[in-house]
Design a protein around this motif. Sequence first.
Motif, PDB file in Angstrom:
ATOM      1  N   LEU A 290       0.957  -1.197   0.035  1.00  0.00           N
ATOM      2  CA  LEU A 290      -0.216   0.017  -0.024  1.00  0.00           C
ATOM      3  C   LEU A 290       0.842   1.423   0.143  1.00  0.00           C
ATOM      4  CD1 LEU A 290      -2.890   0.540   0.054  1.00  0.00           C
ATOM      5  CD2 LEU A 290      -3.030   0.883   2.549  1.00  0.00           C
ATOM      6  N   ASP A 292       2.074   5.225  -1.004  1.00  0.00           N
ATOM      7  CA  ASP A 292       1.178   6.513  -1.000  1.00  0.00           C
ATOM      8  C   ASP A 292       0.485   6.637  -2.314  1.00  0.00           C
ATOM      9  OD1 ASP A 292       2.300   7.232   1.201  1.00  0.00           O
ATOM     10  OD2 ASP A 292       4.268   8.321   0.385  1.00  0.00           O
ATOM     11  N   LYS A 296      -4.444   4.940   0.076  1.00  0.00           N
ATOM     12  CA  LYS A 296      -3.943   5.427   1.584  1.00  0.00           C
ATOM     13  C   LYS A 296      -4.520   6.802   2.066  1.00  0.00           C
ATOM     14  CE  LYS A 296       0.671   4.385   3.538  1.00  0.00           C
ATOM     15  NZ  LYS A 296       1.872   4.275   3.434  1.00  0.00           N
ATOM     16  N   SER A 305      -6.834   3.989   9.093  1.00  0.00           N
ATOM     17  CA  SER A 305      -5.450   3.632   8.904  1.00  0.00           C
ATOM     18  C   SER A 305      -4.965   2.553   9.770  1.00  0.00           C
ATOM     19  CB  SER A 305      -4.633   4.759   8.889  1.00  0.00           C
ATOM     20  OG  SER A 305      -4.835   5.729   7.904  1.00  0.00           O
TER      21      SER A 305
END
Length: 434
Positions: A290, A292, A296, A305
């Motif tokens: 995952l 940026d 995200k 998160s």
Amino acid sequence: MGRDTLVSTQLEDTPDADPVRPLRVLVTGYRSHPHVGGQGVYIRELTRWLAALGHKVTVASGPPYPELDPGIDLVRLPSLDLFAEDNAFMALRAKHLASWADLSEWLAHNSGAFGELYAFGRRLERYLAGNAGEYDVVHDNQTLSTPFLRIERRLPVITTLHHPIAIDHDYALAASDAWWKALLTRRWYRFVGMQARTARRLQRHLAVSEAARDTHAERYGVAPDRVRVAYNGIDHDVFRPDPSIPRETGLIVTTASADVPIKGLDVLIDALARVAAARPKARLHIVGQLRDGPAKRRLAAHGLSQRVSTSSDLTREEIADLYRRAHIVACPARFEGFGFPAAEAMACGAAVVSSDGGALPEVVGDAGLVSPAGDAEAMAANLARLLDAPAEAAQLGERASARARTEFNWSSHALAASRLYAEALAERGKARAC
């Protein structure tokens, strides 16, 4: 159960497993390592099961090269492998000027296009010209480059169809938020037109699902009566139930090979946001990296998160263990030509919540819960239903495991391919006799 026993058992259990005439089969793929995606897994399993049927199997591939069983030969057709170069522009050498395959690959790459498919076809054509009579049939894994039309004049070509890349092109183009990004996307996917023209003119295809057949007919104009459908198989020696491993309440597992719209990770995140507040045990594990990007940022925007974990570079055994631990395996893709994660999770006895993108309804059948692709609210409802009813999830998992054992066997797929080979050779023999 050992692999040799598994092969023998699946072949004996294959419906209509009539004797197959042994042939010299050349299986081809421009990239074939299992870690570069589904194409590598497909070539490894297809060749294994073709060999089990008695064929003499050889693989011709560009890098990264495949993992093959003993007795299956590998013909390396090196590409320029420009994605591995620090400076692709400076990778051209004088010797490459004598090869249109090399030069075309370099020109395409350094002008923003994807040229490996065409270049691989040129290299394969040259190899076969120098090895005339070595093979009875070519089975290609959706390269669909124009050199295959000339190759088919020499010997039969069977092409496996997964899903038309035109669909990826459309989703990527829709996600372009600037004119220059749209321009780059169109340039990158320029090969789609070549694949469509080639697919229309090749005589026989093996599709991994009805959705793969139908979308190639719709998007590329392939005649449906030239396409045989045979589902992919599952390695049931790895992907199998294990009652000794307890399910972890609230654990949702998904596979995301890339953070792109077609994979539907955004839909799953939005669905999780709808169910998470009332269910503190609900959490998501993503098989994949995952980085940026949109996913995200979406997780952060929803405050999720801390509810998400990831893992990458897992072995198949490690992925199977995740599926066996999962309360739910989610498959939110907007389109799949088949859907290995869904089928493998089912084989492990997991309850599957999926979209209806492409072939996923065919794979899941009545052994999971299906919602409209792109509909986060509907997917959330299905997630909530199973999160709140572990017993129902367990029942679906049992049904899924039985369906996977029945429907997804490489022996059946290899037998369907073998019958296509025989038909193509018989038709060619009749044509020559006339």
